[in-house]
Design an enzyme around this catalytic site. Structure first.
Site, short mmCIF file in Angstrom:
data_model
loop_
_atom_site.label_atom_id
_atom_site.label_comp_id
_atom_site.label_asym_id
_atom_site.label_seq_id
_atom_site.Cartn_x
_atom_site.Cartn_y
_atom_site.Cartn_z
CD GLU A 144 22.48 97.98 17.46
OE1 GLU A 144 23.09 99.26 17.77
OE2 GLU A 144 21.81 97.24 17.99
CD GLU A 189 20.07 100.90 21.48
OE1 GLU A 189 19.52 101.84 21.51
OE2 GLU A 189 21.34 100.80 20.80
#
Length: 456
Positions: A326, A193
């Site tokens: 995710e 991320e």
């Protein structure tokens, strides 16, 4: 059907030449490759075959100075530092037996790395990651292997650009070399991320610095593709997962985010789904929001569908598949049924839109029990399996050249661009609506008629 074939044959005899960048590739069946096999399939087909995914979370990406201080310096010290038992082959086999098709393995590669400026990854650490990957491939799972957050060194890229990029490049050179003989069931993911810098651009404070921050994201992703493609073995054709801007859906769908140039044309884009954060992230009230204990209102579903539609329109409909690397929510202070509803709804929203693979975020014993090798919540498990069956990959519909599961105007546009050599095609065989082994202007004509009048 006979009439259609006769008409196509007659017109073909009058056709002086076949238009377009015609392909005769053999798209072998997915799901049947060996550990080293590279099949002649598109990334769209691959992602559609990846089914249900789950993360081996809080394991090989566990990191922290205290582990180096108090651990014994072995890979096991890091692997178990955040609560996971030692990973076993039986544990990995259990994921496949539970119905999962894809295992994402987050890794903090700098855990055991030389501090002499060479960024050399420990042989023992690399071997341990390879062992886990091997077990997963032996279980016929797809594996997503990434470079995960490992202390935040990537945050320094705007102020220490060359050194950070060199570390990044060197890490991927080593990973690519170590796995170069592995087949297409192994996918590399450029980052987690971390691609997106709040120090450069504050999304809540206007556009100052926005282009610069996106520029860094695009540069890192291009570096990743260049490194992998330049390495040996199967990496010249490996399917790659490109991290979106902070893996945030709306930021990744921004026009400033660019997919890298890839000579192989084998890429998917990675986003994460933790929306709304007040349900999917926090368990207690925070300064920025009040924690939600339930999920499932009309507005909740509307938000989910809006974001998934945005992904489909921006990427899938344009020929780029999506992997939600995710998605998840905590269980603490959450209504049990809302947790089930949320997780199954996100999963369905992804699967129902074609080439979007959902990969559940899971840590030790949250959803999958790592000692009994089965799902903790049987009700949720049954819901996942039912969704997998409902949306399992089926034979490509005639005309569905972008492989999103339906034949639509988007397929006609993709075919037209392809025939003009102005664009790529995901599945040319689906465009052979005349069923003569060719793709040309005749098929385009019949596709138009199909859209106008239905079955021919």
């Amino acid at each position: 059907m006979i009439e259609k074939k006769l008409i196509c044959m007659a017109v073909t005899l009058c056709t002086i030449s076949t238009l377009g960048c015609q392909s005769g590739a053999d798209t072998s069946a997915v799901g049947t490759g060996s550990k080293t096999a590279m099949r002649d399939i598109t990334t769209m087909q691959l992602v559609q075959d990846m089914g249900l995914g789950i993360n081996l979370g809080n394991t090989m990406e566990s990191c922290g100075d205290w582990i180096a201080q108090w651990g014994d310096g072995t890979p096991t010290a890091y692997e178990t530092a955040w609560g996971s038992p030692v990973v076993t082959q039986a544990m990995i086999d259990g994921y496949a037996e539970a119905g999962f098709d894809t295992l994402r393995v987050p890794v903090a590669w700098s855990n055991l790395m030389a501090d002499d400026g060479t960024y050399t990854i420990s042989d023992a650490y690399m071997a341990r990651v390879k062992e886990i990957v091997d077990w997963a491939l032996d279980a016929d799972l797809y594996v997503i292997l990434n470079l995960h957050w490992d202390g935040g060194w990537m945050e320094e890229l705007p102020t220490n650009h060359d050194a950070c990029l060199e570390k990044y490049r060197t890490i991927w050179v080593q990973i690519a070399d170590a796995f170069q003989t592995y087949g297409d069931h192994l996918i590399f993911e450029s980052q987690n991320e971390e691609l997106g810098w709040s120090s450069v651009w504050d999304s809540w404070a206007g556009d100052t610095g926005k282009a610069e921050s996106y520029g860094y994201v695009n540069e890192v992703n291009q570096t990743f593709v260049d490194v992998v493609r330049a390495s040996g073995g199967n990496n010249s054709e490996r399917h790659l997962l490109i991290s979106g801007y902070n893996t945030d859906i709306e930021k990744t769908c921004d026009p400033l985010f660019e997919m890298p140039n890839d000579p192989a044309g084998r890429m998917a884009v990675s986003v994460h789904y933790y929306t709304p954060a007040t349900f999917a992230i926090i368990t207690e009230d925070a300064s920025w929001g009040k924690a939600m204990s339930t999920w499932g209102t009309v507005s909740d579903y509307a938000e989910l569908n809006r974001l998934m539609d945005q992904l489909k329109t921006t990427f899938v409909d344009q020929g780029t598949p999506v992997i939600i690397g995710e998605y998840g929510c905590p269980k603490e202070n959450k209504e049990e049924e809302s947790v089930r509803r949320y997780l199954s709804s996100v999963c369905e929203a992804a699967l129902s839109r074609g080439a979007i693979c959902p990969v559940l975020w899971d840590v030790t014993d949250s959803h999958y029990d790592r000692t009994s090798f089965q799902m903790v919540d049987s009700v949720l498990h049954e819901s996942f399996l039912a969704l997998k069956e409902q949306y399992r990959a089926v034979e490509t519909a005639s005309g569905d050249v972008n492989a999103d599961g339906i034949f639509s105007l988007a397929d006609l546009v993709m075919t037209q661009k392809f025939l003009l050599c102005a664009g790529n095609m995901t599945d040319w065989k689906a465009g052979d609506v005349c069923e003569n082994g060719l793709l040309n202007i005749l098929d385009l004509t019949w596709m138009r008629r199909l859209l106008l009048y239905g079955a021919i």
